[in-house]
Write a protein that holds these residues in place. Structure first.
Motif, PDB file in Angstrom:
ATOM      1  N   LYS A  97       1.032  -1.175   0.065  1.00  0.00           N
ATOM      2  CA  LYS A  97      -0.135   0.122  -0.038  1.00  0.00           C
ATOM      3  C   LYS A  97       0.789   1.218   0.127  1.00  0.00           C
ATOM      4  CE  LYS A  97      -4.568  -1.162   1.992  1.00  0.00           C
ATOM      5  NZ  LYS A  97      -5.475  -0.943   3.041  1.00  0.00           N
ATOM      6  N   LYS A  98       1.767   1.243   0.413  1.00  0.00           N
ATOM      7  CA  LYS A  98       2.877   2.402   0.799  1.00  0.00           C
ATOM      8  C   LYS A  98       4.144   2.419  -0.507  1.00  0.00           C
ATOM      9  CE  LYS A  98       5.030   4.887   4.538  1.00  0.00           C
ATOM     10  NZ  LYS A  98       4.034   5.955   4.358  1.00  0.00           N
TER      11      LYS A  98
ATOM     12  N   ARG B 169       5.419   3.960  -6.480  1.00  0.00           N
ATOM     13  CA  ARG B 169       5.080   3.604  -7.763  1.00  0.00           C
ATOM     14  C   ARG B 169       6.136   4.275  -8.802  1.00  0.00           C
ATOM     15  NH1 ARG B 169       0.500   0.645  -8.206  1.00  0.00           N
ATOM     16  NH2 ARG B 169      -0.049  -0.097  -6.146  1.00  0.00           N
TER      17      ARG B 169
ATOM     18  N   ASP C 298      -7.998  -6.199  -0.644  1.00  0.00           N
ATOM     19  CA  ASP C 298      -7.461  -5.003   0.152  1.00  0.00           C
ATOM     20  C   ASP C 298      -6.033  -4.435  -0.766  1.00  0.00           C
ATOM     21  OD1 ASP C 298      -9.574  -5.281   1.793  1.00  0.00           O
ATOM     22  OD2 ASP C 298      -8.332  -6.518   3.237  1.00  0.00           O
ATOM     23  N   PHE C 299      -5.628  -4.966  -1.416  1.00  0.00           N
ATOM     24  CA  PHE C 299      -4.260  -4.645  -2.118  1.00  0.00           C
ATOM     25  C   PHE C 299      -4.830  -3.407  -3.009  1.00  0.00           C
ATOM     26  CE2 PHE C 299      -2.494  -8.464  -0.770  1.00  0.00           C
ATOM     27  CZ  PHE C 299      -1.266  -8.266  -0.134  1.00  0.00           C
ATOM     28  N   PRO C 300      -3.981  -2.368  -3.381  1.00  0.00           N
ATOM     29  CA  PRO C 300      -4.341  -1.646  -4.491  1.00  0.00           C
ATOM     30  C   PRO C 300      -4.841  -2.328  -5.617  1.00  0.00           C
ATOM     31  CG  PRO C 300      -2.398  -0.733  -3.195  1.00  0.00           C
ATOM     32  CD  PRO C 300      -2.715  -2.116  -2.944  1.00  0.00           C
ATOM     33  N   GLU C 301      -6.034  -1.800  -6.375  1.00  0.00           N
ATOM     34  CA  GLU C 301      -6.509  -2.284  -7.456  1.00  0.00           C
ATOM     35  C   GLU C 301      -5.706  -2.365  -8.738  1.00  0.00           C
ATOM     36  OE1 GLU C 301     -10.234  -0.396  -8.415  1.00  0.00           O
ATOM     37  OE2 GLU C 301     -11.172  -1.104  -6.474  1.00  0.00           O
ATOM     38  N   ASP C 302      -4.723  -1.530  -8.733  1.00  0.00           N
ATOM     39  CA  ASP C 302      -3.965  -1.544 -10.039  1.00  0.00           C
ATOM     40  C   ASP C 302      -2.744  -2.573 -10.191  1.00  0.00           C
ATOM     41  OD1 ASP C 302      -2.649   0.229  -8.031  1.00  0.00           O
ATOM     42  OD2 ASP C 302      -1.769   1.238  -9.552  1.00  0.00           O
TER      43      ASP C 302
END
Length: 371
Positions: A29-30, A33, A51-55
């Motif tokens: 999450k942190k 990128r 729960d992980f970022p969708e991308d």
């Protein structure tokens, strides 16, 4: 620091809310990128994936084979190996980051494709028995970086022959540790616990490693009607658990045992029902629930099972000298009668050090140093 953007493929076994997999969630999450392209491989379609970022690209590696995969396996073609080989080709990572020792197939394929490897150890020696000798040796020998989640874990890696070992203490998202005192009081009342009684909370899978089988022994040694033991955690359906449950039900101890099972919505409210937290693990690298309990201001009594000895400081509770029920009960009594003084604010301060911000910063230092 290498300014070139890195491509990392992360591996996790179940994508459930175990401590090690929650840590991976916090990191991803942190993660920056602008510096990293990432993907995640799970060996089960677990609830945590949402729960992980969708991308973030997600890949489900086959662990439970369907009929065609079973046929393929018996004909000599391993579906797991086939899947990982495809990932090695399609997702050209600079390195693979394996967040457990429990998926040794990743090491085999990483070696086959000459992919650099990080293995993050959230396990201690009792858990190594789930691996074959050659698989364990392969993890130790081939990993470019071995990360231990406590000094006790890292020490075990040194003894095992590990060469490049990093230390990254487990950490939590302290913003998630929220409880409602009114709800906790209601839960106590629902269990028939008077306000004046002392409650020790325990949490974890009902396994031998977590010391679930010791619960009735502790109750019998205490034998105090004003003391209650609440175990929060998912039930393993095996003979040891059945036997221990029967011992709990048939115990003549005045101390009552409450087995409340796995909790989700009320998890922190159950932790907060306790006046103290009890850690009965025989081995535990650096349990997140220990940090959570301290963040709620609970005094801790524990066996010297691993990372807890590195976490608990003066004023926070007691780590016994040995794995001894009598020593544990003696420490519990001293905390209950005030012979050992604990400081709620000291526990909260100590737990606050193991937060996502600090943990991620330490993680990125390890990655930058090695890649």
């Amino acid at each position: 620091m290498n300014s070139t953007k890195k491509r990392i493929l992360f591996f996790t076994p179940y994508a459930t809310r175990t401590g090690s997999e929650m840590m991976l969630l916090y990191i991803l999450k942190k993660i920056d990128r602008s510096r990293f392209d990432i993907g995640i491989v799970s060996f089960a379609d677990g609830e945590l994936l949402k729960d992980f970022p969708e991308d973030i690209p997600r890949f489900i590696a086959p662990r439970k084979f369907n009929i065609l995969q079973k046929i393929s396996f018996h004909l000599g073609s391993n579906p797991i190996h086939r899947h990982l080989r495809k990932l090695a080709t399609d997702f050209k990572a600079d390195f693979w980051y394996v967040n457990t020792t429990m998926i040794p197939e990743t090491v085999l394929i990483a070696k086959e494709f000459s992919i650099k490897l990080v293995t993050h150890f959230h396990e201690m020696p009792l858990t190594y028995s789930y691996l074959s000798g050659p698989d364990f040796k392969s993890i130790i020998d081939y990993s470019d970086l071995l990360i231990g989640c406590s000094q006790a874990t890292s020490n075990a890696l040194v003894v095992s022959g590990g060469k490049n070992i990093g230390l990254l203490y487990s950490f939590i998202d302290s913003n998630l540790v929220k409880s409602n005192p009114e709800r906790s009081a209601e839960l106590r009342k629902n269990l028939g616990i008077p306000e004046t009684d002392f409650v020790w909370v325990l949490s974890g899978m009902t396994s031998e490693r977590k010391g679930f089988d010791l619960l009735p022994d502790i109750a019998e040694h205490l034998n105090d009607s004003r003391v209650h033991l609440i175990w929060v955690g998912a039930k393993i359906d095996d003979g040891m658990v059945y036997y221990t449950e029967q011992r709990c039900r048939n115990s003549r101890s005045a101390t009552r045992i409450h087995l409340v099972g796995k909790q989700k919505e009320d998890y922190y409210n159950y932790l907060n029902t306790g006046n103290g937290f009890l850690l009965t693990s025989r081995q535990d690298p650096f349990p997140l629930v220990m940090i959570e309990a301290a963040l709620l201001g609970k005094p801790i009594v524990s066996f010297p099972s691993g990372g807890v000895s590195e976490f608990v400081q003066d004023g926070m509770g007691v780590v016994t000298n040995d794995l001894s029920v009598s020593q544990m009960v003696e420490a519990m009594r001293k905390i209950m009668n005030g012979a050992i003084v604990t400081d709620r604010s000291r526990s909260i301060e100590r737990a606050g050090q193991f937060n996502v911000e600090n943990g991620y910063n330490e993680w990125i230092k390890l990655i930058d140093k090695n890649f």
